[in-house]
Design a protein around this motif. Structure first.
Motif, PDB file in Angstrom:
ATOM      1  N   ASP A   9       0.805  -1.215   0.000  1.00  0.00           N
ATOM      2  CA  ASP A   9       0.000   0.000   0.000  1.00  0.00           C
ATOM      3  C   ASP A   9       0.842   1.271   0.000  1.00  0.00           C
ATOM      4  OD1 ASP A   9       0.863  -0.537   2.588  1.00  0.00           O
ATOM      5  OD2 ASP A   9      -0.818   0.531   3.502  1.00  0.00           O
ATOM      6  N   ARG A  32      -2.062  -2.219  -4.885  1.00  0.00           N
ATOM      7  CA  ARG A  32      -1.986  -1.610  -3.558  1.00  0.00           C
ATOM      8  C   ARG A  32      -2.736  -2.413  -2.502  1.00  0.00           C
ATOM      9  NH1 ARG A  32      -5.585   2.125  -6.088  1.00  0.00           N
ATOM     10  NH2 ARG A  32      -7.709   1.977  -5.230  1.00  0.00           N
ATOM     11  N   ASP A  33      -3.578  -3.393  -2.934  1.00  0.00           N
ATOM     12  CA  ASP A  33      -4.327  -4.196  -1.967  1.00  0.00           C
ATOM     13  C   ASP A  33      -4.738  -5.520  -2.608  1.00  0.00           C
ATOM     14  OD1 ASP A  33      -6.523  -3.611  -3.622  1.00  0.00           O
ATOM     15  OD2 ASP A  33      -7.156  -1.931  -2.372  1.00  0.00           O
ATOM     16  N   LEU A  55      -1.552  -5.070   4.599  1.00  0.00           N
ATOM     17  CA  LEU A  55      -2.316  -4.391   3.560  1.00  0.00           C
ATOM     18  C   LEU A  55      -3.621  -3.864   4.141  1.00  0.00           C
ATOM     19  CD1 LEU A  55      -2.004  -6.954   0.620  1.00  0.00           C
ATOM     20  CD2 LEU A  55      -0.779  -4.787   0.862  1.00  0.00           C
ATOM     21  N   PRO A  56      -4.170  -2.781   3.574  1.00  0.00           N
ATOM     22  CA  PRO A  56      -5.496  -2.337   4.000  1.00  0.00           C
ATOM     23  C   PRO A  56      -6.558  -3.340   3.562  1.00  0.00           C
ATOM     24  CG  PRO A  56      -4.767  -1.112   2.065  1.00  0.00           C
ATOM     25  CD  PRO A  56      -3.594  -1.940   2.513  1.00  0.00           C
ATOM     26  N   LYS A  58      -8.178  -6.658   3.248  1.00  0.00           N
ATOM     27  CA  LYS A  58      -7.690  -8.033   3.345  1.00  0.00           C
ATOM     28  C   LYS A  58      -6.170  -8.013   3.463  1.00  0.00           C
ATOM     29  CE  LYS A  58      -9.482 -10.658   0.291  1.00  0.00           C
ATOM     30  NZ  LYS A  58      -9.689 -11.258  -1.042  1.00  0.00           N
ATOM     31  N   ASP A  59      -5.637  -8.508   4.592  1.00  0.00           N
ATOM     32  CA  ASP A  59      -4.187  -8.407   4.785  1.00  0.00           C
ATOM     33  C   ASP A  59      -3.440  -9.500   4.022  1.00  0.00           C
ATOM     34  OD1 ASP A  59      -4.301 -10.762   6.286  1.00  0.00           O
ATOM     35  OD2 ASP A  59      -4.152  -9.757   8.210  1.00  0.00           O
TER      36      ASP A  59
END
Length: 231
Positions: A9, A32-33, A55-56, A58-59
């Motif tokens: 991200d 980015r995600d 990650l924003p 869902k990690d």
């Protein structure tokens, strides 16, 4: 040309890795995600992921879990120095390696090359070397494992290398150092993953009862031995 997806991200991290890896001859895609990664994977082949854990939405751990249900794609987790538990969980879920921030791009490159050598193999003629045990078939050239019902069993690259080391040395006690040497296949980059964790994951695939293993047995104080007959 191998394709690498950088999933982070932080735009600076993404662009830095993109510029460096493209300069080394790789095709690089950015996300980015997890949602953007899903869109990338739907559009075409990706050989390896550099996947940030934090990650924003869902990690990275959730992404790893989902991917391992359907794919053998190479996964290198990008973690912070304080993420030790998450790193262990990520390896248990099937990630192949990890690297901690802050990192040197050259280290990313070395680990990426090492993993790609293990998961992307030249095409070989049909047939090839096959090892059989208890109804299972391990196709060493095709890097495929088939269960006694003829169905493909999904293995990560690290799990495949470990099983190959066992079936090529049946009845022999292999120490953890032996297994590291056999599974790294001469790669110069050390892996921090635990052989014990890999053994536990592999037992879940090939053992009738992983809690009471009969094929990959522990030899206390020495290492592990593959007890099944292999032909």
């Amino acid at each position: 040309m191998h394709t690498i997806a950088v999933v982070d991200d932080d735009p600076i991290t993404r662009e830095t890795l993109k510029a460096y890896l493209e300069g080394e001859g790789y095709r690089v895609m950015l996300a980015r995600d997890g949602d953007q990664l899903s869109a990338l994977l739907a559009r075409g082949r990706v050989d390896l992921l550099l996947l940030d854990i934090r990650l924003p939405g869902k990690d990275g751990l959730a992404v790893t879990r989902e991917l391992r249900a359907t794919s053998n794609i190479g996964i290198i987790l990008i973690t912070g120095r304080s993420d030790r538990l998450d790193r262990l969980i990520g390896l248990e879920l099937g990630a192949d390696d990890y690297i901690t921030k802050p990192f040197e791009p050259r280290e990313i490159l070395a680990r990426t090359r090492s993993l790609l050598r293990r998961i992307v193999r030249p095409t070989r003629p049909a047939g090839g070397r096959v090892k059989r045990f208890d109804g299972w078939e391990l196709h060493l050239d095709k890097r495929r494992l088939r269960d006694p019902h003829g169905e493909d069993a999904r293995l990560t690259s690290a799990e495949f290398e470990l099983l190959a080391a066992f079936v090529e040395n049946p009845g022999r006690v292999l120490s953890r150092d032996d297994l590291l040497d056999l599974t790294l296949r001469g790669d110069s980059v050390p892996y921090d993953r635990s052989i014990d964790r890999l053994v536990r994951r592999l037992r879940r695939v090939v053992e009738p009862d992983p809690a009471d293993p009969s094929r990959i047995v522990t030899v206390h104080g020495m290492g592990y031995m593959f007890q099944a007959a292999v032909d």
